[in-house]
Design an enzyme around this catalytic site. Sequence first.
Site, PDB file in Angstrom:
ATOM      1  N   SER A   7       9.383  -4.488   2.902  1.00  0.00           N
ATOM      2  CA  SER A   7       8.677  -3.870   4.037  1.00  0.00           C
ATOM      3  C   SER A   7       9.674  -3.369   5.080  1.00  0.00           C
ATOM      4  O   SER A   7      10.380  -4.167   5.719  1.00  0.00           O
ATOM      5  CB  SER A   7       7.736  -4.895   4.675  1.00  0.00           C
ATOM      6  OG  SER A   7       7.223  -4.373   5.878  1.00  0.00           O
ATOM      7  N   HIS A  32       7.887  -0.439   1.111  1.00  0.00           N
ATOM      8  CA  HIS A  32       6.587  -0.682   1.752  1.00  0.00           C
ATOM      9  C   HIS A  32       6.668  -0.235   3.205  1.00  0.00           C
ATOM     10  O   HIS A  32       7.557  -0.667   3.957  1.00  0.00           O
ATOM     11  CB  HIS A  32       6.264  -2.182   1.680  1.00  0.00           C
ATOM     12  CG  HIS A  32       4.905  -2.565   2.147  1.00  0.00           C
ATOM     13  ND1 HIS A  32       3.780  -2.409   1.380  1.00  0.00           N
ATOM     14  CD2 HIS A  32       4.487  -3.097   3.327  1.00  0.00           C
ATOM     15  CE1 HIS A  32       2.725  -2.863   2.047  1.00  0.00           C
ATOM     16  NE2 HIS A  32       3.122  -3.275   3.223  1.00  0.00           N
ATOM     17  N   ASP A  34       4.580  -0.002   6.678  1.00  0.00           N
ATOM     18  CA  ASP A  34       3.400  -0.496   7.401  1.00  0.00           C
ATOM     19  C   ASP A  34       3.061   0.414   8.564  1.00  0.00           C
ATOM     20  O   ASP A  34       3.837   0.518   9.514  1.00  0.00           O
ATOM     21  CB  ASP A  34       3.686  -1.897   7.947  1.00  0.00           C
ATOM     22  CG  ASP A  34       3.761  -2.920   6.847  1.00  0.00           C
ATOM     23  OD1 ASP A  34       4.794  -3.612   6.742  1.00  0.00           O
ATOM     24  OD2 ASP A  34       2.792  -3.004   6.072  1.00  0.00           O
ATOM     25  N   MET A  36       0.739   1.073  11.689  1.00  0.00           N
ATOM     26  CA  MET A  36      -0.133   0.294  12.569  1.00  0.00           C
ATOM     27  C   MET A  36      -0.491   1.118  13.808  1.00  0.00           C
ATOM     28  O   MET A  36       0.375   1.761  14.397  1.00  0.00           O
ATOM     29  CB  MET A  36       0.590  -0.982  13.018  1.00  0.00           C
ATOM     30  CG  MET A  36       1.021  -1.858  11.859  1.00  0.00           C
ATOM     31  SD  MET A  36       1.931  -3.295  12.482  1.00  0.00           S
ATOM     32  CE  MET A  36       2.352  -4.089  10.940  1.00  0.00           C
ATOM     33  N   HIS A  65       1.017   1.332   3.634  1.00  0.00           N
ATOM     34  CA  HIS A  65      -0.059   0.380   3.971  1.00  0.00           C
ATOM     35  C   HIS A  65      -0.639   0.768   5.323  1.00  0.00           C
ATOM     36  O   HIS A  65      -0.002   0.568   6.362  1.00  0.00           O
ATOM     37  CB  HIS A  65       0.568  -1.028   3.992  1.00  0.00           C
ATOM     38  CG  HIS A  65      -0.367  -2.115   4.399  1.00  0.00           C
ATOM     39  ND1 HIS A  65       0.087  -3.364   4.752  1.00  0.00           N
ATOM     40  CD2 HIS A  65      -1.708  -2.157   4.526  1.00  0.00           C
ATOM     41  CE1 HIS A  65      -0.952  -4.132   5.061  1.00  0.00           C
ATOM     42  NE2 HIS A  65      -2.050  -3.427   4.931  1.00  0.00           N
ATOM     43  N   MET A  67      -2.771   0.219   8.373  1.00  0.00           N
ATOM     44  CA  MET A  67      -3.510  -0.745   9.182  1.00  0.00           C
ATOM     45  C   MET A  67      -4.010   0.018  10.412  1.00  0.00           C
ATOM     46  O   MET A  67      -3.521  -0.167  11.541  1.00  0.00           O
ATOM     47  CB  MET A  67      -2.617  -1.933   9.577  1.00  0.00           C
ATOM     48  CG  MET A  67      -2.341  -2.852   8.402  1.00  0.00           C
ATOM     49  SD  MET A  67      -0.925  -3.918   8.643  1.00  0.00           S
ATOM     50  CE  MET A  67       0.369  -2.812   8.098  1.00  0.00           C
ATOM     51  N   MET A 136      -3.748  -9.569   1.634  1.00  0.00           N
ATOM     52  CA  MET A 136      -2.938  -9.961   2.792  1.00  0.00           C
ATOM     53  C   MET A 136      -2.818 -11.481   2.798  1.00  0.00           C
ATOM     54  O   MET A 136      -3.826 -12.186   2.790  1.00  0.00           O
ATOM     55  CB  MET A 136      -3.594  -9.490   4.089  1.00  0.00           C
ATOM     56  CG  MET A 136      -3.514  -7.981   4.317  1.00  0.00           C
ATOM     57  SD  MET A 136      -1.848  -7.324   4.202  1.00  0.00           S
ATOM     58  CE  MET A 136      -1.080  -8.103   5.622  1.00  0.00           C
ATOM     59  N   GLY A 141      -0.434  -7.239  11.048  1.00  0.00           N
ATOM     60  CA  GLY A 141       0.005  -6.822  12.382  1.00  0.00           C
ATOM     61  C   GLY A 141       1.464  -7.089  12.662  1.00  0.00           C
ATOM     62  O   GLY A 141       2.101  -6.338  13.403  1.00  0.00           O
ATOM     63  N   GLY A 143       5.423  -8.727  11.061  1.00  0.00           N
ATOM     64  CA  GLY A 143       6.248  -9.329  10.016  1.00  0.00           C
ATOM     65  C   GLY A 143       6.684 -10.715  10.477  1.00  0.00           C
ATOM     66  O   GLY A 143       6.431 -11.124  11.616  1.00  0.00           O
ATOM     67  N   ASP A 174       1.110  -9.602   0.356  1.00  0.00           N
ATOM     68  CA  ASP A 174       1.838  -9.042   1.487  1.00  0.00           C
ATOM     69  C   ASP A 174       1.742  -9.952   2.710  1.00  0.00           C
ATOM     70  O   ASP A 174       0.657 -10.160   3.246  1.00  0.00           O
ATOM     71  CB  ASP A 174       1.227  -7.674   1.813  1.00  0.00           C
ATOM     72  CG  ASP A 174       1.908  -6.981   2.954  1.00  0.00           C
ATOM     73  OD1 ASP A 174       1.395  -5.934   3.395  1.00  0.00           O
ATOM     74  OD2 ASP A 174       2.947  -7.473   3.435  1.00  0.00           O
ATOM     75  N   GLY A 175       2.905 -10.523   3.073  1.00  0.00           N
ATOM     76  CA  GLY A 175       2.933 -11.293   4.319  1.00  0.00           C
ATOM     77  C   GLY A 175       3.447 -12.700   4.093  1.00  0.00           C
ATOM     78  O   GLY A 175       2.787 -13.501   3.435  1.00  0.00           O
ATOM     79  N   GLY A 196       9.338  -8.570   3.556  1.00  0.00           N
ATOM     80  CA  GLY A 196      10.015  -7.879   4.657  1.00  0.00           C
ATOM     81  C   GLY A 196      11.200  -8.702   5.136  1.00  0.00           C
ATOM     82  O   GLY A 196      12.353  -8.494   4.743  1.00  0.00           O
TER      83      GLY A 196
HETATM   84  C1  DX5 Z   1       2.034  -7.251   8.147  1.00  0.00           C
HETATM   85  C2  DX5 Z   1       2.555  -6.231   7.146  1.00  0.00           C
HETATM   86  C3  DX5 Z   1       3.510  -6.842   6.161  1.00  0.00           C
HETATM   87  C4  DX5 Z   1       4.773  -7.409   6.806  1.00  0.00           C
HETATM   88  C5  DX5 Z   1       5.538  -8.205   5.772  1.00  0.00           C
HETATM   89  O1  DX5 Z   1       0.917  -6.712   8.805  1.00  0.00           O
HETATM   90  O2  DX5 Z   1       1.493  -5.682   6.409  1.00  0.00           O
HETATM   91  O3  DX5 Z   1       3.889  -5.845   5.207  1.00  0.00           O
HETATM   92  O4  DX5 Z   1       5.578  -6.351   7.268  1.00  0.00           O
HETATM   93  O5  DX5 Z   1       6.654  -8.761   6.413  1.00  0.00           O
HETATM   94  P1  DX5 Z   1       7.125 -10.256   6.087  1.00  0.00           P
HETATM   95  O6  DX5 Z   1       7.519 -10.217   4.632  1.00  0.00           O
HETATM   96  O7  DX5 Z   1       8.266 -10.457   7.014  1.00  0.00           O
HETATM   97  O8  DX5 Z   1       5.958 -11.144   6.338  1.00  0.00           O
HETATM   98 ZN    ZN Z   2       2.088  -4.370   4.698  1.00  0.00          ZN
END
Ligand code: DX5
Ligand code: ZN
Length: 219
Positions: A7, A32, A34, A36, A65, A67, A136, A141, A143, A174-175, A196
């Site tokens: 990510s 990946h 994200d 937002m 992704h 969001m 998820m 929201g 990382g 993811d997460g 990430g």
């Molecule tokens: C959170 C994102 C994830 C996040 C993953 O809302 O969708 O993709 O960036 O990061 P890590 O691996 O650090 O949890």
């Molecule tokens: Zn994500």
Amino acid sequence: MIKFSPSVLASDYMRMGEDIARIERAGADWLHLDIMDGLFVPNISFGPSLVKAVDAQSALPLDVHLMIVNPERYIDAFAAAGADYLTVHYEACQDPAKTLQRIRSAGMKAGVSLKPGTGPEVLAPLLTLCDLVLVMTVEPGFGGQKLIPQMLDKTARVREMLDAAHSPALLEVDGGITEGNAMDAVRMGARVLVMGTALFGSDRPGEIMQRLRKGESGL
Ligand code: DX5
Ligand code: ZN
């Protein structure tokens, strides 16, 4: 064979291009991204222009992704930016089925993502319309959060649903995915791992991915 989708949210924004190239050299399969909007999730990240810049530098598939609320508004923009997979949140769509069909007709693979509080049964009518399901494993929201353990059971349930429907859709988590819990997710049926902090935050991401690939072959 598991795929790693690091990510970019966790990359060093002041040297993002080099950081992405580093992760790519280390053996990442996808990237990946994200997106937002500060409405669907309480954070704002980046948009189609960053996706376009990453696409210009990297040949890896871009796993975008969304969001954001009403994601259908941006399908064409992310297609033009070079997204290969475009994943929308079930909770953000007025008509999830229609949105997935529109993503495919825009030439991308269609993904649907569930927040931790959304039950997998909502996926039933969507299994033939998507190429990827994103479970998820944290509240979306940010990382750097901790994996919610109950999401591993949910991952197994989604796997069962995909298998029962003979759906070829990929199952992505993811997460909070780390070297310590990645194999638990794989055992539950995940085949694409978003990581990430665990990868961008490491100075040896290649060794982490190698060890996990080895671990998978031992399953
Ligand atoms: C959170 C994102 C994830 C996040 C993953 O809302 O969708 O993709 O960036 O990061 P890590 O691996 O650090 O949890
Ligand atoms: Zn994500």
